[in-house]
Design an enzyme around this catalytic site. Structure first.
Site, PDB file in Angstrom:
ATOM      1  N   HIS A 265     -79.758  -2.468  22.079  1.00 56.48           N
ATOM      2  CA  HIS A 265     -78.664  -3.193  22.718  1.00 56.48           C
ATOM      3  C   HIS A 265     -77.312  -2.510  22.546  1.00 56.48           C
ATOM      4  O   HIS A 265     -76.540  -2.374  23.492  1.00 56.48           O
ATOM      5  CB  HIS A 265     -78.549  -4.610  22.133  1.00 56.48           C
ATOM      6  CG  HIS A 265     -79.435  -5.611  22.799  1.00 56.48           C
ATOM      7  ND1 HIS A 265     -79.142  -6.200  23.994  1.00 56.48           N
ATOM      8  CD2 HIS A 265     -80.616  -6.145  22.408  1.00 56.48           C
ATOM      9  CE1 HIS A 265     -80.094  -7.051  24.327  1.00 56.48           C
ATOM     10  NE2 HIS A 265     -81.005  -7.030  23.378  1.00 56.48           N
ATOM     11  N   HIS A 332     -81.969 -14.001  15.968  1.00 54.86           N
ATOM     12  CA  HIS A 332     -83.400 -13.982  16.279  1.00 54.86           C
ATOM     13  C   HIS A 332     -84.169 -13.802  14.969  1.00 54.86           C
ATOM     14  O   HIS A 332     -83.894 -12.866  14.220  1.00 54.86           O
ATOM     15  CB  HIS A 332     -83.763 -12.814  17.194  1.00 54.86           C
ATOM     16  CG  HIS A 332     -82.966 -12.735  18.450  1.00 54.86           C
ATOM     17  ND1 HIS A 332     -81.844 -11.929  18.581  1.00 54.86           N
ATOM     18  CD2 HIS A 332     -83.123 -13.356  19.646  1.00 54.86           C
ATOM     19  CE1 HIS A 332     -81.353 -12.051  19.808  1.00 54.86           C
ATOM     20  NE2 HIS A 332     -82.105 -12.905  20.468  1.00 54.86           N
ATOM     21  N   ASP A 365     -85.904 -13.334  25.465  1.00 55.92           N
ATOM     22  CA  ASP A 365     -84.815 -12.793  26.276  1.00 55.92           C
ATOM     23  C   ASP A 365     -85.015 -13.114  27.751  1.00 55.92           C
ATOM     24  O   ASP A 365     -84.040 -13.240  28.500  1.00 55.92           O
ATOM     25  CB  ASP A 365     -84.734 -11.271  26.108  1.00 55.92           C
ATOM     26  CG  ASP A 365     -84.158 -10.862  24.765  1.00 55.92           C
ATOM     27  OD1 ASP A 365     -83.511 -11.686  24.119  1.00 55.92           O
ATOM     28  OD2 ASP A 365     -84.377  -9.692  24.372  1.00 55.92           O
ATOM     29  N   HIS A 424     -53.531 -55.380  15.388  1.00 56.34           N
ATOM     30  CA  HIS A 424     -54.952 -55.206  15.673  1.00 56.34           C
ATOM     31  C   HIS A 424     -55.661 -56.568  15.625  1.00 56.34           C
ATOM     32  O   HIS A 424     -56.450 -56.902  16.519  1.00 56.34           O
ATOM     33  CB  HIS A 424     -55.596 -54.268  14.647  1.00 56.34           C
ATOM     34  CG  HIS A 424     -55.354 -52.821  14.897  1.00 56.34           C
ATOM     35  ND1 HIS A 424     -54.095 -52.294  15.077  1.00 56.34           N
ATOM     36  CD2 HIS A 424     -56.222 -51.759  14.980  1.00 56.34           C
ATOM     37  CE1 HIS A 424     -54.189 -50.995  15.278  1.00 56.34           C
ATOM     38  NE2 HIS A 424     -55.476 -50.641  15.216  1.00 56.34           N
TER      39      HIS A 424
END
Length: 442
Positions: A265, A332, A365, A424
């Site tokens: 790669h 991987h 892949d 509240h």
């Protein structure tokens, strides 16, 4: 490849991480430069993108946005075998991605009190497809399909212009987009492309996106960090990596081929073998060298294999091998051992796990059906790979009737008073105060 011998040593998680190989990659140092490129695009739009292509890609594109005719021509000109492979990839990734969409759920916490959980897709995404040392139509599929499965309505793709193709996007990338029905594709790369997706470029019809995904070089990673306050991102992807856990029962040639396949790669790609068998490690080294000398990209692969990010790691047992792998957190992970399932039981951190001798990383892949956009650099310890869930947001719907609210009214007021937020509690009381309601109506 260097050898790291951890036999006979008991190391903590931090000590393991320090002992394991990693490439030198400083994303922080690139952030200032990436931010400057993004600012250029924000200020000058399409012209900045064209100027950056000239500087960094060695080509001056005539225009940035691909035309529908270009995309159609690319699909028509696609090699039939490549088209068949891409279509099979699309089918399988679509099937696997569908399993990543959680179903809506309804929970009744009390009578009349219901919480609904739903998953809502983002409106628009920008998908980055790199175009450096190789062409990645597979990355088009891996980014687009899960977004489509999630229900994203608007998708834009960015990929660098190619000098070999007259400043246009590589036709195979355009063809992959066309097969997926994506017509918004831009010839732009690097940090400028990330900035364009994040902020938009009105002059070319590019609207800003909500999420940016896809791998890239250090400048892409730095640009993602720079725009993270504006858009969501998948990850700051670094160089690709493989870690293989193998014992003496594994096939030497399989392991050697897989280490080399990852090294192909990029010069910074990491190939790591963790094994309990020193003799097996020596035989793998011999096979890796032989295969490297015979491969097309031998210089690139050899640089990666000799680099500080690649190594053979010797350990005493497979339990330690799992500890080493978890400390490394590989993108991987391959497991090739006498009992793969027993080894798998010790694994917690990995982007994708390839189990057994017939599940090599290239399967993932391309056509396994899994996604190949995965966390790198140890980030699998806290992050997932790309999936349909990347493009989804969890939303909670709250439905209470009057009786259900009345049941918890005093508890809400008690907490509100304790937090010194009396309004509240008054917000709830207003629904039971008949006088206040009548005055409001008048």
């Amino acid at each position: 490849m260097q050898t790291i011998d951890l036999r006979g040593r008991t190391l903590s998680g931090a000590e393991l991480r320090a002992a394991l190989p990693r490439p030198e990659l400083d994303v922080t140092a690139a952030v200032a430069g990436a931010s400057a490129l993004i600012d250029e695009v924000r200020a000058h739009g399409e012209q900045a993108l064209i100027d950056q292509a000239t500087r960094f890609d060695g080509v001056t594109p005539e225009y940035v946005r691909a035309t529908e005719a270009e995309i159609a021509d690319a699909v028509a000109g696609l090699d039939p075998m490549v088209r068949a492979a891409l279509e099979e990839m699309i089918t399988r990734v679509r099937k696997a991605s569908a399993a990543q969409v959680p179903p809506p759920a309804t929970t009744q916490v009390a009578p009349g009190a219901v919480i609904e959980q739903r998953w809502q897709p983002v409106d628009r995404v920008g998908l980055y497809v790199p175009g450096g040392k190789a062409v990645y139509p597979s990355s088009v599929v891996m980014n687009v399909v899960p977004a489509q499965v999630a229900g994203v309505a608007s998708i834009a793709i960015a990929s660098p212009p190619q000098a070999d193709h007259g400043g246009r996007i590589h036709p195979t990338i355009l063809a992959a987009a066309g097969l997926l029905g994506v017509s918004e594709v831009y010839a732009m790369g690097g940090a400028g492309a990330i900035g364009a997706l994040a902020y938009g470029v009105p002059g070319i019809g590019l609207e800003s996106v909500d999420v940016i995904t896809g791998p890239g070089n250090v400048w892409v990673a730095a640009a993602k960090r720079a725009v993270q306050s504006v858009v969501g991102i998948d990850a700051e992807a670094g160089p690709t990596e493989i870690l293989i856990i193998a014992d003496g029962t594994a096939d030497v040639e399989y392991v050697a081929a897989d280490l080399l396949g990852q090294a192909e790669h990029d010069e910074l790609a990491g190939s790591v073998l963790v094994t309990t068998d020193a003799d097996f490690a020596e035989r793998v080294l011999v096979a890796v060298e032989r295969r490297t000398n015979a491969t097309k990209h031998r210089e690139r692969a050899a640089t990666a294999l000799r680099g500080e990010q690649s190594a053979i790691v010797l350990v005493d047992d497979l339990a330690t091998a799992c500890r080493v792998s978890n400390a490394y957190g590989p993108e991987h992970l391959e497991i090739q051992t006498a009992d793969d399932e027993a080894t798998l039981a010790g694994i917690t951190n990995a982007g994708a796990i390839f189990v057994g001798p017939y599940a090599p990383v290239p399967l993932g892949d391309y056509v396994a059906g899994s996604n190949h956009v995965l966390p790198t650099g140890g980030s699998s310890a806290h992050a997932s790979g790309l999936g349909a869930y990347t493009f989804l947001r969890a939303q909670q719907l709250i439905r209470y009737d009057r009786e259900a609210l009345a049941e918890v009214r005093d508890r809400i007021r008690a907490i509100a008073v304790d937090e010194d937020l009396p309004a509240h509690g008054e917000s709830v009381d207003a629904r039971f105060d008949g006088t206040a309601r009548e005055e409001s109506a008048n």
